[in-house]
Design a protein around this motif. Structure first.
Motif, mmCIF file in Angstrom:
data_model
loop_
_atom_site.group_PDB
_atom_site.id
_atom_site.type_symbol
_atom_site.label_atom_id
_atom_site.label_comp_id
_atom_site.label_asym_id
_atom_site.label_seq_id
_atom_site.Cartn_x
_atom_site.Cartn_y
_atom_site.Cartn_z
ATOM 1 N N ILE A 16 2.168 -20.450 -65.062
ATOM 2 C CA ILE A 16 2.273 -20.617 -63.615
ATOM 3 C C ILE A 16 0.918 -20.857 -62.960
ATOM 4 C CG2 ILE A 16 3.156 -19.567 -61.494
ATOM 5 C CD1 ILE A 16 5.295 -20.149 -63.750
ATOM 6 N N PHE A 17 0.876 -21.839 -62.060
ATOM 7 C CA PHE A 17 -0.304 -22.221 -61.296
ATOM 8 C C PHE A 17 -0.368 -21.369 -60.030
ATOM 9 C CE2 PHE A 17 -2.504 -24.868 -58.143
ATOM 10 C CZ PHE A 17 -3.602 -25.324 -58.846
ATOM 11 N N GLY A 18 -1.161 -20.321 -60.065
ATOM 12 C CA GLY A 18 -1.364 -19.454 -58.903
ATOM 13 C C GLY A 18 -2.792 -19.580 -58.408
ATOM 14 N N VAL A 19 -3.204 -20.804 -58.179
ATOM 15 C CA VAL A 19 -4.587 -21.080 -57.788
ATOM 16 C C VAL A 19 -4.616 -21.529 -56.335
ATOM 17 C CG1 VAL A 19 -6.648 -22.444 -58.283
ATOM 18 C CG2 VAL A 19 -5.138 -21.750 -60.162
ATOM 19 N N LEU A 20 -5.359 -20.806 -55.528
ATOM 20 C CA LEU A 20 -5.543 -21.200 -54.136
ATOM 21 C C LEU A 20 -6.560 -22.326 -54.058
ATOM 22 C CD1 LEU A 20 -5.744 -17.713 -52.375
ATOM 23 C CD2 LEU A 20 -3.818 -19.314 -52.374
ATOM 24 N N THR A 21 -6.344 -23.276 -53.148
ATOM 25 C CA THR A 21 -7.271 -24.396 -52.949
ATOM 26 C C THR A 21 -7.560 -24.564 -51.451
ATOM 27 O OG1 THR A 21 -5.409 -25.942 -52.935
ATOM 28 C CG2 THR A 21 -6.526 -25.595 -55.044
ATOM 29 N N PRO A 22 -8.065 -23.522 -50.811
ATOM 30 C CA PRO A 22 -8.280 -23.565 -49.361
ATOM 31 C C PRO A 22 -9.583 -24.258 -48.975
ATOM 32 C CG PRO A 22 -9.000 -21.469 -50.186
ATOM 33 C CD PRO A 22 -8.414 -22.215 -51.362
ATOM 34 N N ASN A 23 -9.712 -24.489 -47.690
ATOM 35 C CA ASN A 23 -10.945 -25.070 -47.155
ATOM 36 C C ASN A 23 -12.014 -24.019 -46.907
ATOM 37 O OD1 ASN A 23 -10.083 -27.802 -47.043
ATOM 38 N ND2 ASN A 23 -8.861 -27.290 -45.245
ATOM 39 N N THR A 24 -11.589 -22.776 -46.639
ATOM 40 C CA THR A 24 -12.548 -21.732 -46.268
ATOM 41 C C THR A 24 -12.188 -20.399 -46.929
ATOM 42 O OG1 THR A 24 -11.277 -20.964 -44.352
ATOM 43 C CG2 THR A 24 -12.839 -22.783 -43.972
ATOM 44 N N GLN A 25 -13.150 -19.490 -46.943
ATOM 45 C CA GLN A 25 -12.927 -18.139 -47.451
ATOM 46 C C GLN A 25 -11.843 -17.437 -46.630
ATOM 47 O OE1 GLN A 25 -14.299 -16.703 -50.107
ATOM 48 N NE2 GLN A 25 -13.919 -14.536 -49.816
ATOM 49 N N LYS A 26 -11.853 -17.626 -45.314
ATOM 50 C CA LYS A 26 -10.846 -16.996 -44.453
ATOM 51 C C LYS A 26 -9.438 -17.467 -44.836
ATOM 52 C CE LYS A 26 -9.407 -16.253 -39.656
ATOM 53 N NZ LYS A 26 -8.092 -15.901 -40.102
ATOM 54 N N GLN A 27 -9.285 -18.768 -45.058
ATOM 55 C CA GLN A 27 -7.979 -19.272 -45.480
ATOM 56 C C GLN A 27 -7.554 -18.656 -46.809
ATOM 57 O OE1 GLN A 27 -8.523 -23.530 -45.517
ATOM 58 N NE2 GLN A 27 -7.864 -23.756 -43.384
ATOM 59 N N ALA A 28 -8.500 -18.482 -47.710
ATOM 60 C CA ALA A 28 -8.197 -17.863 -49.006
ATOM 61 C C ALA A 28 -7.709 -16.430 -48.805
ATOM 62 C CB ALA A 28 -9.434 -17.883 -49.900
ATOM 63 N N LEU A 29 -8.415 -15.660 -48.004
ATOM 64 C CA LEU A 29 -8.021 -14.261 -47.760
ATOM 65 C C LEU A 29 -6.676 -14.175 -47.044
ATOM 66 C CD1 LEU A 29 -11.535 -12.868 -46.815
ATOM 67 C CD2 LEU A 29 -10.244 -12.423 -48.929
ATOM 68 N N ASP A 30 -6.403 -15.137 -46.155
ATOM 69 C CA ASP A 30 -5.103 -15.174 -45.473
ATOM 70 C C ASP A 30 -3.958 -15.373 -46.460
ATOM 71 O OD1 ASP A 30 -6.254 -14.838 -42.972
ATOM 72 O OD2 ASP A 30 -6.109 -16.966 -42.421
ATOM 73 N N ARG A 31 -4.243 -15.985 -47.621
ATOM 74 C CA ARG A 31 -3.224 -16.289 -48.627
ATOM 75 C C ARG A 31 -3.318 -15.365 -49.844
ATOM 76 N NH1 ARG A 31 -4.500 -20.061 -45.396
ATOM 77 N NH2 ARG A 31 -3.067 -21.728 -44.805
ATOM 78 N N ALA A 32 -4.175 -14.383 -49.749
ATOM 79 C CA ALA A 32 -4.340 -13.397 -50.826
ATOM 80 C C ALA A 32 -4.068 -12.006 -50.277
ATOM 81 C CB ALA A 32 -5.740 -13.496 -51.410
ATOM 82 N N GLY A 33 -2.945 -11.878 -49.583
ATOM 83 C CA GLY A 33 -2.557 -10.597 -49.012
ATOM 84 C C GLY A 33 -2.749 -10.514 -47.515
ATOM 85 N N GLY A 34 -3.203 -11.598 -46.893
ATOM 86 C CA GLY A 34 -3.421 -11.636 -45.451
ATOM 87 C C GLY A 34 -2.191 -12.122 -44.704
ATOM 88 N N LYS A 35 -2.431 -12.780 -43.597
ATOM 89 C CA LYS A 35 -1.335 -13.138 -42.679
ATOM 90 C C LYS A 35 -0.329 -14.132 -43.260
ATOM 91 C CE LYS A 35 -3.708 -16.779 -40.057
ATOM 92 N NZ LYS A 35 -4.158 -17.171 -38.725
ATOM 93 N N HIS A 36 -0.676 -14.828 -44.332
ATOM 94 C CA HIS A 36 0.260 -15.769 -44.946
ATOM 95 C C HIS A 36 0.879 -15.229 -46.232
ATOM 96 C CE1 HIS A 36 -0.603 -18.793 -42.009
ATOM 97 N NE2 HIS A 36 -1.882 -18.856 -42.345
ATOM 98 N N GLY A 37 0.744 -13.936 -46.464
ATOM 99 C CA GLY A 37 1.307 -13.345 -47.674
ATOM 100 C C GLY A 37 0.328 -13.409 -48.832
ATOM 101 N N ASN A 38 0.870 -13.399 -50.046
ATOM 102 C CA ASN A 38 0.022 -13.350 -51.226
ATOM 103 C C ASN A 38 0.524 -14.338 -52.268
ATOM 104 O OD1 ASN A 38 -1.300 -12.584 -53.677
ATOM 105 N ND2 ASN A 38 -1.686 -10.562 -52.821
#
Length: 158
Positions: free
Chosen positions: A121-143
């Protein structure tokens, strides 16, 4: 669907079967550790919540996301492993390095899955910023770790 429209931690229970005897490997990139450790916690907790025994979850670390493919291959070749979950984070920078890494990792993980005929499984985040990464690693967009783990579970119930 974009993660800003749906939480990465929301999922249906369709195709979820008994996971009590299934064995999972989670390969985690050390690069962007604050993000990847949160992804790991999400994946681990989701597997436990779906009946996977702690003893049937193996965590392996690799230096960066580029190395996820090789780590996945080493784990997938172990016959007892039923599924491999790859977790990483590549944040867009000012150079094309991002494009090369993301492309290589996506193809590598797909190739391992097809070679060993098991979910990788591909569970790799590819965000533009650190904040976007954190938002998708348990933040406002889930994990994304939750999403990756439930994807593995559902693929084993296919």
């Amino acid at each position: 669907m974009a993660s800003n429209l749906k939480s990465l931690s929301d999922y249906s229970d369709k195709n979820i079967t008994d996971m009590g005897k299934k064995k999972f490997a989670i390969v985690v990139s050390e690069w962007n550790e604050e993000v990847t450790e949160s992804l790991y916690q999400g994946a681990y907790e989701t597997l436990i919540a779906n009946g996977v025994s702690k003893d049937n979850i193996i965590k392996k670390m690799v230096p960066g996301s580029f190395e996820l493919s090789m780590g996945a291959q080493w784990m997938a070749q172990i016959e007892e492993i039923d599924a491999v979950i790859c977790l990483g984070c590549v944040i867009q920078g000012e150079t094309r390095h991002f494009d090369f890494i993301c492309d290589a990792v996506a193809h590598g993980i797909t190739n391992v899955s097809l070679k060993y005929n098991k979910p990788v499984i591909f569970g790799v985040l590819t965000p533009n910023t650190q904040k976007q990464a954190l938002d998708r690693a348990g933040g406002k967009h889930g994990n994304k770790g939750d999403e990756a783990a439930i994807t593995a579970v559902k693929m084993l119930g296919f």
